[in-house]
Design an enzyme around this catalytic site. Structure first.
Site, PDB file in Angstrom:
ATOM      1  N   HIS A 125      27.904 128.157  56.168  1.00  0.00           N
ATOM      2  CA  HIS A 125      27.337 129.010  57.124  1.00  0.00           C
ATOM      3  C   HIS A 125      25.563 128.999  57.146  1.00  0.00           C
ATOM      4  CE1 HIS A 125      26.663 132.959  58.832  1.00  0.00           C
ATOM      5  NE2 HIS A 125      25.556 133.006  58.297  1.00  0.00           N
ATOM      6  N   GLU A 126      25.114 128.612  56.435  1.00  0.00           N
ATOM      7  CA  GLU A 126      23.462 128.391  56.140  1.00  0.00           C
ATOM      8  C   GLU A 126      23.126 127.159  56.817  1.00  0.00           C
ATOM      9  OE1 GLU A 126      21.892 130.757  55.640  1.00  0.00           O
ATOM     10  OE2 GLU A 126      23.307 132.031  54.528  1.00  0.00           O
ATOM     11  N   HIS A 181      23.435 127.460  60.522  1.00  0.00           N
ATOM     12  CA  HIS A 181      21.833 128.137  61.089  1.00  0.00           C
ATOM     13  C   HIS A 181      21.097 126.606  61.512  1.00  0.00           C
ATOM     14  CE1 HIS A 181      22.498 132.438  61.048  1.00  0.00           C
ATOM     15  NE2 HIS A 181      22.610 132.347  59.675  1.00  0.00           N
TER      16      HIS A 181
END
Length: 226
Positions: free
Chosen positions: A95-96, A99
């Site tokens: 998920h990170e 980004h």
């Protein structure tokens, strides 16, 4: 009684969302990933596959303190996720990195959210000062200024939703395409990411509800002045 119930809901909704994400993360942090990759290795693998060799992966302190820093181009993972082999850690790491991929692709909602950061920081510090003055003194102009400042912070939280949903979507696609998780683990990873997204949804919903309440108070003050 109505106001008491309203404020209880404002407190309970975010609390329930936080409890949900913590319980879900705890559950799937005990499920080992069949890939055998740590969160740090998952992040590095996805970054490299997307040509983001300039983005570093670092360990950071704290529980679920994972984040991507667009200023320094660093994915920071909490110790448990950085060193761990769990499905939850895999999902969070991906998920990170999602980004970081957004940043590299100049994702419009991410850019818009970044542009709102200084405005949101300012509004969070001063909006309630003007709201308090307006409500205590009955000066509708002060209340309106506070509402406008608060609206900037609410907009920031609303814009955060597509940013987070998109990062999760990218994460699931990456860890599936690269064979980091199997079909069963895909379901578990999605549950972790959905639970995390719930916290943003709850925060945005509460912020919008509070903004609408203040707008109603302001319009009531305006009617009483007429």
């Amino acid at each position: 009684m109505g106001y008491l119930l309203y404020f209880l809901i404002l407190m309970i909704v975010p609390l329930l969302a936080q409890l949900k994400v913590k319980s879900t993360f705890k559950k799937y942090s005990q499920v080992g990933s069949t890939s055998g990759l740590t969160g740090a290795e998952v992040a590095r693998k996805i970054l490299n596959d997307n040509g983001l060799f300039n983005v570093a992966v670092e360990e950071t302190r704290g529980y679920l303190s994972d984040h991507y820093d667009p200023r320094t181009k660093v994915v920071r993972l909490s110790s448990e996720n950085y060193h761990g082999y769990s499905v939850a850690g895999t999902a969070v790491a991906a998920h990170e990195v999602g980004h970081a991929i957004q940043d590299a692709n100049d994702y419009s909602f991410l850019r818009f959210r970044h542009s709102l950061v200084p405005v949101a920081n300012f509004s969070s510090n001063f909006s309630w000062i003007f709201i308090f003055i307006g409500m205590i003194s009955g000066i509708s102009g002060a209340l309106l200024l506070g509402i406008l400042l608060l609206a900037a912070g609410v907009l920031f939280q609303v814009i955060t939703l597509p940013v987070e949903f998109n990062a999760s979507s990218r994460a699931l696609k990456q860890i599936t395409t690269l064979g980091i998780i199997n079909s069963n683990e895909h379901v578990y990873a999605k549950r972790v990411l959905d639970a995390a997204a719930l916290t943003y949804v709850a925060a945005a919903a509460v912020a919008v509800a509070e903004l609408l309440r203040l707008v109603l108070i302001y319009t009531g003050m305006q009617r009483s002045d007429d």
